[in-house]
Write a protein that holds these residues in place. Structure first.
Motif, PDB file in Angstrom:
ATOM      1  N   VAL A   1       0.834  -1.197   0.000  1.00  0.00           N
ATOM      2  CA  VAL A   1       0.000   0.000   0.000  1.00  0.00           C
ATOM      3  C   VAL A   1       0.875   1.257   0.000  1.00  0.00           C
ATOM      4  O   VAL A   1       0.654   2.195  -0.773  1.00  0.00           O
ATOM      5  CB  VAL A   1      -0.939  -0.014   1.230  1.00  0.00           C
ATOM      6  CG1 VAL A   1      -1.541   1.371   1.477  1.00  0.00           C
ATOM      7  CG2 VAL A   1      -2.042  -1.040   1.041  1.00  0.00           C
ATOM      8  N   GLY A   2       1.881   1.275   0.854  1.00  0.00           N
ATOM      9  CA  GLY A   2       2.767   2.439   0.933  1.00  0.00           C
ATOM     10  C   GLY A   2       3.493   2.710  -0.364  1.00  0.00           C
ATOM     11  O   GLY A   2       3.606   3.867  -0.795  1.00  0.00           O
ATOM     12  N   ASP A   3       3.972   1.645  -1.017  1.00  0.00           N
ATOM     13  CA  ASP A   3       4.685   1.817  -2.288  1.00  0.00           C
ATOM     14  C   ASP A   3       3.736   2.278  -3.390  1.00  0.00           C
ATOM     15  O   ASP A   3       4.125   3.034  -4.279  1.00  0.00           O
ATOM     16  CB  ASP A   3       5.373   0.511  -2.698  1.00  0.00           C
ATOM     17  CG  ASP A   3       6.605   0.229  -1.843  1.00  0.00           C
ATOM     18  OD1 ASP A   3       7.125   1.174  -1.225  1.00  0.00           O
ATOM     19  OD2 ASP A   3       7.043  -0.940  -1.802  1.00  0.00           O
TER      20      ASP A   3
ATOM     21  N   GLY B   1      -1.464   3.251   9.359  1.00  0.00           N
ATOM     22  CA  GLY B   1      -0.978   1.945   9.796  1.00  0.00           C
ATOM     23  C   GLY B   1      -1.103   0.846   8.757  1.00  0.00           C
ATOM     24  O   GLY B   1      -0.734  -0.307   9.022  1.00  0.00           O
ATOM     25  N   PHE B   2      -1.599   1.181   7.549  1.00  0.00           N
ATOM     26  CA  PHE B   2      -1.800   0.154   6.521  1.00  0.00           C
ATOM     27  C   PHE B   2      -0.709   0.159   5.437  1.00  0.00           C
ATOM     28  O   PHE B   2      -0.827  -0.549   4.439  1.00  0.00           O
ATOM     29  CB  PHE B   2      -3.167   0.331   5.847  1.00  0.00           C
ATOM     30  CG  PHE B   2      -4.307  -0.208   6.659  1.00  0.00           C
ATOM     31  CD1 PHE B   2      -4.791  -1.490   6.432  1.00  0.00           C
ATOM     32  CD2 PHE B   2      -4.893   0.550   7.659  1.00  0.00           C
ATOM     33  CE1 PHE B   2      -5.839  -1.998   7.176  1.00  0.00           C
ATOM     34  CE2 PHE B   2      -5.941   0.063   8.417  1.00  0.00           C
ATOM     35  CZ  PHE B   2      -6.422  -1.218   8.183  1.00  0.00           C
ATOM     36  N   ALA B   3       0.354   0.916   5.627  1.00  0.00           N
ATOM     37  CA  ALA B   3       1.371   1.068   4.577  1.00  0.00           C
ATOM     38  C   ALA B   3       2.006  -0.256   4.156  1.00  0.00           C
ATOM     39  O   ALA B   3       2.371  -0.435   2.992  1.00  0.00           O
ATOM     40  CB  ALA B   3       2.459   2.044   5.038  1.00  0.00           C
ATOM     41  N   ASN B   4       2.142  -1.205   5.075  1.00  0.00           N
ATOM     42  CA  ASN B   4       2.827  -2.466   4.762  1.00  0.00           C
ATOM     43  C   ASN B   4       1.880  -3.561   4.291  1.00  0.00           C
ATOM     44  O   ASN B   4       2.327  -4.674   3.984  1.00  0.00           O
ATOM     45  CB  ASN B   4       3.616  -2.946   5.983  1.00  0.00           C
ATOM     46  CG  ASN B   4       4.774  -2.017   6.307  1.00  0.00           C
ATOM     47  OD1 ASN B   4       5.417  -1.472   5.415  1.00  0.00           O
ATOM     48  ND2 ASN B   4       5.035  -1.813   7.591  1.00  0.00           N
ATOM     49  N   TYR B   5       0.595  -3.268   4.224  1.00  0.00           N
ATOM     50  CA  TYR B   5      -0.357  -4.252   3.702  1.00  0.00           C
ATOM     51  C   TYR B   5      -0.213  -4.367   2.184  1.00  0.00           C
ATOM     52  O   TYR B   5       0.251  -3.446   1.516  1.00  0.00           O
ATOM     53  CB  TYR B   5      -1.796  -3.853   4.036  1.00  0.00           C
ATOM     54  CG  TYR B   5      -2.218  -4.159   5.452  1.00  0.00           C
ATOM     55  CD1 TYR B   5      -3.237  -5.078   5.708  1.00  0.00           C
ATOM     56  CD2 TYR B   5      -1.628  -3.536   6.541  1.00  0.00           C
ATOM     57  CE1 TYR B   5      -3.650  -5.366   7.009  1.00  0.00           C
ATOM     58  CE2 TYR B   5      -2.025  -3.821   7.847  1.00  0.00           C
ATOM     59  CZ  TYR B   5      -3.030  -4.736   8.065  1.00  0.00           C
ATOM     60  OH  TYR B   5      -3.422  -5.015   9.344  1.00  0.00           O
TER      61      TYR B   5
END
Length: 245
Positions: free
Chosen positions: A95-97, A129-133
């Motif tokens: 998600v972050g990327d 908090g969802f950047a790594n999903y």
């Protein structure tokens, strides 16, 4: 902020858009309604330069874009964000990327600066908090919010939404509507929203325009559209209430 003058677009022998004219003022939200095949998504693609008109002019923040070279068009696009109908996230990227992709490609910001922007935008759309999903770990509504976070990463002047509530349940659709209104208030963006959802249209719009068989047959405030005397407009906005089994 957006001005469309005498636009014509066709595919092979089929005329998709026929002499389209309208303006969108700075900070305004214009909702475009119309049946399938009426030319709504084609119009969005023309505005962002993915398609070129056969005739007419398109002005974005005072700059005529319809005949720009791709390199010049890319500079204009940096002031525009688009939320696609099916989110159009990169499945192999977190998600972050996804949110930071444009910044990585088109800015000289450091990895730390990009990470901070990504966190800020995800927080803005309620996904802190969802950047790594990964995208496959998210619901449809969450994917739409990630797509919106990506669209606003560059802090664009203009946001384009293609069926933002498509495929979502009523509760999630309402949350997306709230986010569209929030983006207008917080960021002062100029927005064009293509939708079939009349509840959504009446809630988020400053003005509503209707395309019918490639022509813009009505444009006005929500109240003006509700009180239209054009039978084609009335049929479209009332059909969900009058359908019976």
């Amino acid at each position: 902020m957006i001005k469309v003058v005498n636009i014509y677009k066709s595919f092979k022998d089929r005329l998709i858009l026929n002499n389209i004219n309208f303006e969108v003022n700075k900070g305004e939200t214009l909702v475009i309604i119309g049946g399938s095949g009426s030319g709504k998504s084609t119009l969005l693609k023309l505005l962002i330069g993915l398609l070129r008109p056969e005739q007419g002019q398109i002005f974005i923040d005072g700059k005529e874009i319809s005949k720009l070279k791709e390199e010049e068009l890319d500079k204009v696009r940096l002031n525009m964000g688009m939320v696609f109908q099916y989110s159009a996230l990169f499945d192999s990227m977190s998600v972050g990327d996804n949110v930071g992709f444009g910044l990585q490609e088109h800015s000289k910001l450091s990895a730390k600066e990009i990470k901070e922007i990504v966190e800020e935008k995800l927080n803005l759309v309620g996904l802190s908090g969802f950047a790594n999903y990964m995208p496959n770990e998210l619901s449809g509504g969450m994917k739409k919010r990630v797509s919106l976070a990506r669209a606003i990463a560059f802090e664009p002047k203009i946001l384009l939404y293609d069926e933002p509530s498509s495929g979502l349940d009523p509760v999630t659709s309402a949350k997306i509507d709230e986010l569209i209104v929030q983006m207008q208030k917080l960021l002062g963006v100029t927005s064009i929203v293509v939708t079939h959802d009349m509840k959504s249209a009446f809630y988020i719009a400053d003005r509503i325009a209707m395309l019918y068989q490639g022509e813009m047959i009505a444009i006005g405030t929500p109240d003006e559209i509700r009180n239209s005397t054009d039978s084609r407009v009335l049929e479209f906005i009332n059909v969900s209430q009058i359908r019976k089994r």
